[in-house]
Design a protein around this motif. Sequence first.
Motif, PDB file in Angstrom:
ATOM      1  N   UNK A  84      -1.686  28.573  -8.637  1.00  9.26           N
ATOM      2  CA  UNK A  84      -0.604  29.028  -7.757  1.00  9.26           C
ATOM      3  C   UNK A  84      -0.607  30.551  -7.680  1.00  9.26           C
ATOM      4  N   UNK A  85      -0.766  31.223  -8.824  1.00 10.85           N
ATOM      5  CA  UNK A  85      -0.779  32.687  -8.833  1.00 10.85           C
ATOM      6  C   UNK A  85      -1.968  33.223  -8.049  1.00 10.85           C
ATOM      7  N   UNK A  90      -4.117  35.774  -3.219  1.00 14.81           N
ATOM      8  CA  UNK A  90      -5.033  35.740  -2.085  1.00 14.81           C
ATOM      9  C   UNK A  90      -4.277  35.804  -0.773  1.00 14.81           C
ATOM     10  N   UNK A  91      -3.216  35.057  -0.665  1.00 16.40           N
ATOM     11  CA  UNK A  91      -2.460  35.013   0.585  1.00 16.40           C
ATOM     12  C   UNK A  91      -1.709  36.316   0.858  1.00 16.40           C
ATOM     13  N   UNK A  92      -1.431  37.090  -0.181  1.00 20.33           N
ATOM     14  CA  UNK A  92      -0.735  38.350   0.002  1.00 20.33           C
ATOM     15  C   UNK A  92      -1.597  39.332   0.800  1.00 20.33           C
TER      16      UNK A  92
END
Length: 130
Positions: A84-85, A90-92
Amino acid sequence: MNWISVSPNQKDWVSWLPAIEFAINIATSESTGYSPFFTNYGRLPRPMIWDSPGLSEYPGMRVYAQKLKQTIMSVHDSMIAARVKQTQDTNRCQWLCPLRKDDLVYLSTKNISFPKGLAHKFLPKFMGPY
């Protein structure tokens, strides 16, 4: 880790492999919080210093199995939390696609196979608009 242990003439690296493997297997993983040895066996190996065993060193089989089960569940939870982290990290850094429905785009020909006999350097870099 191997280059630290090897002598300058580089002839003794094979003799160091078991020690290096042991060091890697008892090192704690950042993602799971456990070492590979502890994850597989439910305990860490005895240190190389031989001292007298304590009373708690030989737990009962039921206690050992419960401890191993708790370890596996904790490793599973840690792996999910790490996933999740990593996904959030990555999505940030990603940005939204600027394309909208019915926009025209060019397609790169980098991975498109063309008929034989055509010189690749003379083919267009992009195809389209589509």
